[in-house]
Each structure stands twice: as structure tokens, then as C-alpha cells.
Write an enzyme that holds these catalytic residues in place. Structure first.
Site, PDB file in Angstrom:
ATOM      1  N   SER A  50       0.834  -1.210   0.000  1.00 37.51           N
ATOM      2  CA  SER A  50       0.000   0.000   0.000  1.00 37.51           C
ATOM      3  C   SER A  50       0.868   1.260   0.000  1.00 37.51           C
ATOM      4  O   SER A  50       0.546   2.235  -0.677  1.00 37.51           O
ATOM      5  CB  SER A  50      -0.983  -0.005   1.170  1.00 37.51           C
ATOM      6  OG  SER A  50      -0.316   0.141   2.400  1.00 37.51           O
TER       7      SER A  50
ATOM      8  N   LEU B 296      11.291  -6.686   4.968  1.00 39.15           N
ATOM      9  CA  LEU B 296      11.750  -7.109   6.297  1.00 39.15           C
ATOM     10  C   LEU B 296      13.155  -7.694   6.345  1.00 39.15           C
ATOM     11  O   LEU B 296      13.757  -7.737   7.409  1.00 39.15           O
ATOM     12  CB  LEU B 296      10.762  -8.131   6.881  1.00 39.15           C
ATOM     13  CG  LEU B 296       9.390  -7.571   7.245  1.00 39.15           C
ATOM     14  CD1 LEU B 296       8.493  -8.671   7.801  1.00 39.15           C
ATOM     15  CD2 LEU B 296       9.508  -6.438   8.248  1.00 39.15           C
TER      16      LEU B 296
ATOM     17  N   ILE C 139      19.235  -5.552   4.953  1.00 32.19           N
ATOM     18  CA  ILE C 139      19.959  -5.206   3.724  1.00 32.19           C
ATOM     19  C   ILE C 139      21.435  -5.566   3.919  1.00 32.19           C
ATOM     20  O   ILE C 139      22.052  -5.149   4.906  1.00 32.19           O
ATOM     21  CB  ILE C 139      19.809  -3.693   3.408  1.00 32.19           C
ATOM     22  CG1 ILE C 139      18.327  -3.310   3.257  1.00 32.19           C
ATOM     23  CG2 ILE C 139      20.597  -3.313   2.155  1.00 32.19           C
ATOM     24  CD1 ILE C 139      17.585  -3.973   2.120  1.00 32.19           C
TER      25      ILE C 139
ATOM     26  N   HIS D  77       9.146   2.945   9.526  1.00 31.67           N
ATOM     27  CA  HIS D  77       8.863   2.044  10.641  1.00 31.67           C
ATOM     28  C   HIS D  77       7.582   2.525  11.324  1.00 31.67           C
ATOM     29  O   HIS D  77       7.460   3.717  11.622  1.00 31.67           O
ATOM     30  CB  HIS D  77      10.047   2.076  11.622  1.00 31.67           C
ATOM     31  CG  HIS D  77       9.933   1.065  12.705  1.00 31.67           C
ATOM     32  ND1 HIS D  77      10.247  -0.268  12.519  1.00 31.67           N
ATOM     33  CD2 HIS D  77       9.500   1.172  13.981  1.00 31.67           C
ATOM     34  CE1 HIS D  77      10.022  -0.923  13.638  1.00 31.67           C
ATOM     35  NE2 HIS D  77       9.577  -0.083  14.546  1.00 31.67           N
TER      36      HIS D  77
ATOM     37  N   ASP E 223      16.979  -0.485  12.367  1.00 36.09           N
ATOM     38  CA  ASP E 223      16.157   0.540  13.031  1.00 36.09           C
ATOM     39  C   ASP E 223      16.964   1.574  13.816  1.00 36.09           C
ATOM     40  O   ASP E 223      16.415   2.261  14.667  1.00 36.09           O
ATOM     41  CB  ASP E 223      15.131  -0.094  13.988  1.00 36.09           C
ATOM     42  CG  ASP E 223      14.112  -0.947  13.256  1.00 36.09           C
ATOM     43  OD1 ASP E 223      13.909  -0.716  12.057  1.00 36.09           O
ATOM     44  OD2 ASP E 223      13.518  -1.826  13.885  1.00 36.09           O
TER      45      ASP E 223
ATOM     46  N   GLU F  32       1.333   6.872   7.316  1.00 33.77           N
ATOM     47  CA  GLU F  32       2.435   6.525   6.413  1.00 33.77           C
ATOM     48  C   GLU F  32       2.132   6.993   5.001  1.00 33.77           C
ATOM     49  O   GLU F  32       2.979   7.598   4.330  1.00 33.77           O
ATOM     50  CB  GLU F  32       2.660   5.004   6.422  1.00 33.77           C
ATOM     51  CG  GLU F  32       3.118   4.487   7.755  1.00 33.77           C
ATOM     52  CD  GLU F  32       3.510   3.015   7.733  1.00 33.77           C
ATOM     53  OE1 GLU F  32       4.391   2.640   8.500  1.00 33.77           O
ATOM     54  OE2 GLU F  32       2.925   2.243   6.957  1.00 33.77           O
TER      55      GLU F  32
HETATM   56  C1  GRF Z   1       4.254  -0.535   6.913  1.00 26.67           C
HETATM   57  O1  GRF Z   1       3.532  -0.484   8.099  1.00 26.67           O
HETATM   58  C2  GRF Z   1       5.675  -0.072   7.146  1.00 26.67           C
HETATM   59  O2  GRF Z   1       5.805   0.812   8.215  1.00 26.67           O
HETATM   60  C3  GRF Z   1       6.401  -1.339   7.459  1.00 26.67           C
HETATM   61  O3  GRF Z   1       5.794  -2.303   6.641  1.00 26.67           O
HETATM   62  C4  GRF Z   1       4.450  -1.942   6.387  1.00 26.67           C
HETATM   63  C5  GRF Z   1       4.216  -2.057   4.914  1.00 26.67           C
HETATM   64  O4  GRF Z   1       2.870  -1.947   4.572  1.00 26.67           O
HETATM   65  N1  GRF Z   1       7.822  -1.177   7.286  1.00 26.67           N
HETATM   66  P1  GRF Z   1       2.437  -1.925   3.050  1.00 26.67           P
HETATM   67  O5  GRF Z   1       2.976  -3.196   2.400  1.00 26.67           O
HETATM   68  O6  GRF Z   1       3.021  -0.706   2.423  1.00 26.67           O
HETATM   69  O7  GRF Z   1       0.946  -1.883   3.058  1.00 26.67           O
END
Ligand code: GRF
Length: 191
Positions: free
Chosen positions: A15, A87, A90, A106, A147, A176
Site C-alpha cells: 500500500s 523485512l 539489507i 517504521h 532501526d 504513512e
Molecule cells: C508498513 O507499516 C511499514 O511501516 C512497514 O511495513 C508496512 C508495509 O505496509 N515497514 P504496506 O505493504 O506498504 O501496506
């Protein structure tokens, strides 16, 4: 005009990836040149196709034991690498080539609720269990320690007494989507 090039890593529902694509679609001074993904079922892959963005599917073997991903990245020479729901750690060989050029989002207020095991709903459940009065998002540079890279941007929200981990997760995702594309553009303009 020098186009600023972006490479995205995304392996989840995509998303954020989609919001970033929308944001940059009509901005000709920026281009999204590649989506790197480690999950063949990730919805981000279909979204990339819809936007005509090239994709690269990686596996652990190629990512950590060969330089094939790094070679592809170097061919593009991106101005910024963006992790939008990716996840895997890297590899150092990529981080070393792109100091202050890799950013991650994050879904919490780092340094709290970061590190091992702190991803997705685990984070929101822990925030609610601890009766926190705030949570939010953090956009930060990626360095060798998960992080822990320099923070570029944070936005906090107040939590209501009735907040559940599910309602919190929805609010955080909205936040986000609102801020991540803008902060990416800002980072590209400053970089
Ligand atoms: C998000 O909550 C982001 O903070 C984390 O992974 C999630 C990804 O969500 N790192 P999406 O795949 O963009 O919906």
C-alpha cells in the site's frame, strides 16, 4: 533535466508502494526504476505492473551470497533506495555503497518499539499492551544496525483509551501514506 531515480524494496501488501507510485506518477523529474521484492505473492508486484515499473524477484541465496542484486542496483545508480515494507536485512555490501541513500519507514516512534521481532502487528500489540499514550511513524536512514539509522522524520498521534491494535494499525498506515511520499521527495531534493 537530470531525473532523480528511485529504487523501491517492498514485499508486503504494497500500500505504501502504491501511494509512492501515485505521488511520483506525474512528476517527470523523478522516476521509479525498479521494485525489488522477495515474495512472489506480494501484491506490490501486481501494482508495479500496473504502473509499468520493472520488478526484480530475489531469494535469500542470491541476495546474501551473490552480488547480483547489488549489480542490478549499480546499473541504475539510484539517487535513493526506499524500503517500503521490506523485512530482510539489507546486506552490508549494499549499505556500504549507498551511505545516507537508503531510507526505511517504521510504524512506531523509534527508538521505542524497534529491533528484532518488532514488525507489523507485533508492534501495535506491544504499544497497546504497554498502555502507551502515543505512537506514530518514523522514517530513517538505514545503517548496519536495524532501526538505528539517523531519523529523518517522525509524526506522533495520541492514542485513545479505546484504541485496539487493529485500529492503531489502520491509523498508522494512513499516516504513512500521507507522509512517506512527501518525505521521499524531500530527501531526493536535499540529496
Ligand atoms: C508498513 O507499516 C511499514 O511501516 C512497514 O511495513 C508496512 C508495509 O505496509 N515497514 P504496506 O505493504 O506498504 O501496506
Amino acid at each position: 533535466m537530470n531525473t532523480k531515480k528511485i529504487i523501491l524494496f517492498a514485499s508486503g501488501s504494497g500500500s505504501n508502494f502504491e501511494e509512492i507510485c501515485k505521488h511520483f506518477e506525474d512528476k517527470k523529474q523523478f522516476s521509479i526504476d525498479l521494485l525489488i521484492c522477495n515474495n512472489s505473492k506480494a501484491r506490490a508486484l501486481n501494482k508495479a505492473k500496473a504502473y509499468g515499473i520493472k520488478t526484480l524477484l530475489i531469494n535469500k541465496e542470491s541476495f546474501y551470497k551473490t552480488s547480483s542484486t547489488l549489480d542490478k542496483i549499480l546499473k541504475i545508480t539510484p539517487d535513493l533506495i526506499v524500503l517500503a515494507g521490506f523485512l530482510w536485512k539489507i546486506p552490508t555490501k549494499i549499505i556500504d555503497k549507498f551511505p545516507n541513500k537508503i531510507i526505511n519507514i517504521h510504524p512506531a516512534l523509534l527508538p521505542d518499539y524497534g529491533g528484532k521481532g518488532m514488525y507489523g502487528m507485533n508492534i501495535h500489540k506491544a504499544v497497546i499492551e504497554n498502555n502507551e499514550t502515543k505512537s506514530g511513524i518514523t522514517i530513517h536512514f538505514v545503517n548496519k544496525n536495524y532501526d538505528e539509522g539517523k531519523i529523518l522524520f517522525q509524526k506522533a498521534i495520541n492514542l485513545e483509551g479505546t484504541e485496539s491494535s487493529e485500529s492503531l494499525s489502520r491509523k498508522i498506515l494512513k499516516l504513512e501514506h500521507k507522509f512517506f511520499p512527501k518525505i521521499i521527495e524531500k530527501a531526493l531534493n536535499n540529496g
